[in-house]
Design an enzyme around this catalytic site. Sequence first.
Site, mmCIF file in Angstrom:
data_model
loop_
_atom_site.group_PDB
_atom_site.id
_atom_site.type_symbol
_atom_site.label_atom_id
_atom_site.label_comp_id
_atom_site.label_asym_id
_atom_site.label_seq_id
_atom_site.Cartn_x
_atom_site.Cartn_y
_atom_site.Cartn_z
ATOM 1 C CG HIS A 105 -2.050 1.128 1.124
ATOM 2 N ND1 HIS A 105 -3.018 0.896 0.429
ATOM 3 C CD2 HIS A 105 -2.210 2.144 1.866
ATOM 4 C CE1 HIS A 105 -3.936 1.852 0.428
ATOM 5 N NE2 HIS A 105 -3.334 2.617 1.441
ATOM 6 C CE LYS A 114 -7.684 8.432 -0.005
ATOM 7 N NZ LYS A 114 -7.606 8.695 1.611
ATOM 8 C CE LYS A 162 -3.540 6.932 0.718
ATOM 9 N NZ LYS A 162 -3.607 7.843 1.771
ATOM 10 C CG ASP A 172 -4.162 11.178 0.697
ATOM 11 O OD1 ASP A 172 -4.050 12.338 0.901
ATOM 12 O OD2 ASP A 172 -4.519 10.396 1.639
ATOM 13 C CD GLU A 181 -7.454 12.261 2.460
ATOM 14 O OE1 GLU A 181 -7.374 12.144 3.622
ATOM 15 O OE2 GLU A 181 -7.912 11.458 1.357
ATOM 16 C CG ASP A 226 -6.346 13.264 6.481
ATOM 17 O OD1 ASP A 226 -6.636 13.227 7.446
ATOM 18 O OD2 ASP A 226 -5.628 12.547 5.708
ATOM 19 C CE LYS A 270 -7.537 10.056 8.081
ATOM 20 N NZ LYS A 270 -6.140 10.179 7.472
ATOM 21 C CD GLU A 277 -9.351 6.597 2.452
ATOM 22 O OE1 GLU A 277 -8.228 6.106 2.354
ATOM 23 O OE2 GLU A 277 -9.778 8.110 2.584
#
Length: 371
Positions: A20, A165, A167, A196, A222, A247, A271, A325
């Site tokens: 990831h 989304k 990255k 993001d 983001e 964020d 979050k 998410e």
Amino acid sequence: MTSIKHIEVVIADVPTIRPHVLAMTTIHSQAVVLVFLHRSDGVVGVGEATTIGGLAYGEESPESVKVNIETYFAPILKACDADNPAAAMAKLDKHIVGNRFAKNAVETALYDALGQKESKPVSDYFGGARTDHLEVLWVLASGDTAADIEEGEKMLAERRHRHFKLKVGKREVIDDCAHVGAIARAFEGRASIRVDVNQAWTREQAHEGAALLQDAGVSLIEQPLVKADLEGMAMLTRDFDIAIMADEPLNGPDTAKIIAKAHAGDVFSLKIAQSGGLARCAEVAAIAQEYGIALYGGTMLEGAVGTAASAHLFACLPKFKWHSEIFGPLLQSEEILEDPLQYRDFGIVIPTAPGLGIKIDHDKLKRFARH
């Protein structure tokens, strides 16, 4: 008074189904931190304090969470009434600075145990669930355009996700935007695409990237800038139609109000861990509503416990324009629950059983636990 007899903290290293990739690190295994709160009446509540990439993302690590809870939190909590989570958290705040992730895990465990005792889901303590299902997006984070499109097609075909989304931030802006643009064109009219940046762009790069992504049909960016640059975030929010989401600067109600007053974002990523707990995350959401800022349900890539806790709170809030998410358990190679959380129809089903509505499979947990 129901007392807290014992607090146990377990770190479990669970492999991910694939690498990831984020701007600051690449995750191959997630260190899931579980906090078990044993009450004098025999009820055991569980909470989670999972972080991203050790110390690559924030100032708390799995190891610091474990040591701090066992050393500093436990003596305070043993003098608290387990049936009064708000008072227990207030006492922790009085004696312990920061440690938002650790506090979130403890608060979650307190409410999980209380819900089990009173036969209520955790959502009942935050106004009650308004929905039984939340849409959940998926992160396409391989960095390879063809592989990401193939993965997205699979998710659509299985009706698992229809919001994606990506990255970005490790490559040149023009290369990242070309990668994202190709994926946006591949899913045009069938799925929404967001990015993001994880604070990786300068102001100049962010203006270049926002223009390119807006033209490509991408719907949201983001945290493109470092968290301290609220002025730059406000400029992007003002100058572009593409939604800008805050964020990393969102660390609870105080920072939420500062960001809202600065108009430094169209959307807030909620979050529970980053906010410092369920109650504080609910306060962040209330501030967003007050200032007309849209809501998005974020994640710290938690496992099933933190995901269930997030789902309970998010289900209590007004409809999320940008969905959620909370896909963390799907990124992990193995579930640590007796019965996994249910993902279907492009989202997650909100648990309805008492407490968090989940049960840990302790045999599986032992396989991944650090010794």
